[in-house]
Design a protein around this motif. Structure first.
Motif: not given
Length: 437
Positions: A71-79
């Motif tokens: 879930g990279g896109p959400a993971l990077t945008a969130a953290f």
């Protein structure tokens, strides 16, 4: 050489919400304003800044293979933005303006309202009723199992069961920060005769790490669904029954959803705002959570059939717009303004890590099998339980984005809001009844 060039060309040409050329121009404009010290927290400027930050982080998460699968896109945008702030990689004027804009506008509530209203109104009534009744079985059953596993896991690593339950497992399932961590810390402070601020510092990292683990599970479930399509409804909670014959009415026009009904969309936007405001009125009068009141009112609207079908379709279009265009900018804004990287690092204490992973794993895995037993798509049921272990509305956004199933937002809101309220109330009752402190 071609092994490097060809993927780069495909990446450059791939379809995006914002075309790459436009994103680069927006980034150049943001950089120029920042260099001149002319960044202001006004709406047009902040839309540009958040779009650049959010979609750039999503691009980074989509490039790195092992992160992309989780879930990279959400993971990077969130953290990633939170880490960038801690390292002072972002200009101070951008951080200040994003923080001021996010805190003053609270635009996450408009986002969640639009997603909830859109997902509920475009859902068939039969599916809505059956789904809302059935999700409580995997939700409650998995929550009980998660508490048992947390207590046993805590004892195995010499953590007292009361500590594992009340300071780790319950905060994870309490519904986020505003509806979970804050009331829990206040109630715990009264019971333990201590400062609530100290407890917030202990509970918040646990919730943040639980949300991170849930996002990783969401990405894994999305990959599982692509590999085994029969396990997922791709955002639909329950399979249509075999005896659901074709309706007597004419079949829908396939082009109908692509037709822009501007008047209907305007009506839907103001219906969303009205429902949100009524929810806030309910909260001010009764202390009943406003988002839950908005959810209930939207369900009643759908069940009573007050709104005509073309308004329901327009609501779906509004929900899809917000989920497509606003998700990553919102995650970026929350990470910059509200997510402390030091709090995330604090959550990495080995004992907490293990218990959090055990709790989230139990919620997701048992939700998968209990949902399947209830006739639901197991991946969708597991995702709703993952949202139960997320950090409230923002966490649900990140989890459903990582799984590419934003259609589940209405059920996710039940898991976070209603499940959170039940968890918090049960925690206070148990702490008083058993004299934990």
């Amino acid at each position: 050489m071609s092994s490097v060039v060809e993927p780069a060309i495909r990446w450059f040409k791939q379809e995006r919400v914002i075309p790459l050329q436009l994103l680069l121009l927006l980034a150049a404009a943001v950089a120029a304003l920042s260099a001149r010290g002319a960044i202001n927290p006004n709406l047009p400027t902040m839309i540009g800044v958040l779009a650049v930050g959010g979609f750039t982080c999503a691009e980074i998460g989509g490039i790195i293979p092992w992160i992309k699968r989780a879930g990279g896109p959400a993971l990077t945008a969130a953290f990633l933005p939170s880490y960038a702030v801690s390292r002072h990689w972002l200009p101070d004027n951008i951080v200040d303006c994003v923080t001021k804009f996010t805190s003053s506008t609270q635009f996450i509530y408009l986002f969640i309202t639009a997603i909830v209203v859109g997902s509920i109104l475009r859902m068939p009534r039969r599916q809505l009723i059956a789904g809302m009744l059935k999700i409580f079985v995997p939700l409650i059953g998995a929550s009980i199992l998660a508490l048992i596993v947390a207590a046993l896991g805590g004892m195995a690593i010499h953590v007292p069961p009361s500590e594992a339950l009340f300071m780790v497992a319950i905060p994870i399932m309490a519904g986020g920060v505003g509806e979970g961590v804050l009331p829990l810390s206040t109630g715990y402070a009264q019971l333990r005769h201590m400062n609530a601020g100290i407890l917030i510092g202990q509970l918040l990292p646990v919730v943040l790490f639980g949300n991170l683990v849930s996002i990783v599970f969401a990405g894994a479930l999305n990959s599982l669904g692509r590999r085994f399509p029969h396990l997922t409804g791709n955002g639909i909670l329950e399979p249509e029954p075999a005896d659901a014959a074709q309706p007597a009415a004419l079949p829908p026009d396939p082009s109908h959803h692509d037709t822009l009904d501007l008047h209907a969309i305007i009506i839907v936007i103001f219906v969303c705002i009205l429902l949100y405001m009524i929810g806030q009125i309910c909260q001010s009068l009764t202390s009943f959570p406003g988002p839950v009141a908005t959810l209930i009112l939207t369900v009643l609207l759908k069940l009573t059939g007050v709104l005509p079908p073309h308004i329901d379709n327009a609501a779906g279009a509004v929900g899809r717009f917000f989920s497509t265009a606003v998700t990553y900018p919102l995650l970026f804004a929350v990470a910059v303004a509200l997510t402390s990287w030091s709090a995330i690092v604090t959550a990495l204490r080995p004992a907490n890590l293990l218990i959090v992973i055990l709790v989230v794993t139990t919620l997701v895995v048992s939700g998968f099998f209990l949902g399947r037993a209830m006739g639901l798509y197991p991946i969708e049921a597991a995702l709703i339980n993952a949202c139960h272990s997320g950090s409230g509305g923002t966490g649900a956004v990140a989890i459903l984005t990582a799984s590419d199933r934003m259609e589940l937002m209405s059920f996710a809101q039940i898991a976070t809001r209603v499940g959170g309220v039940i968890t918090v109330a049960s925690a206070f009752f148990a702490a008083r009844w058993f004299g934990i402190w």
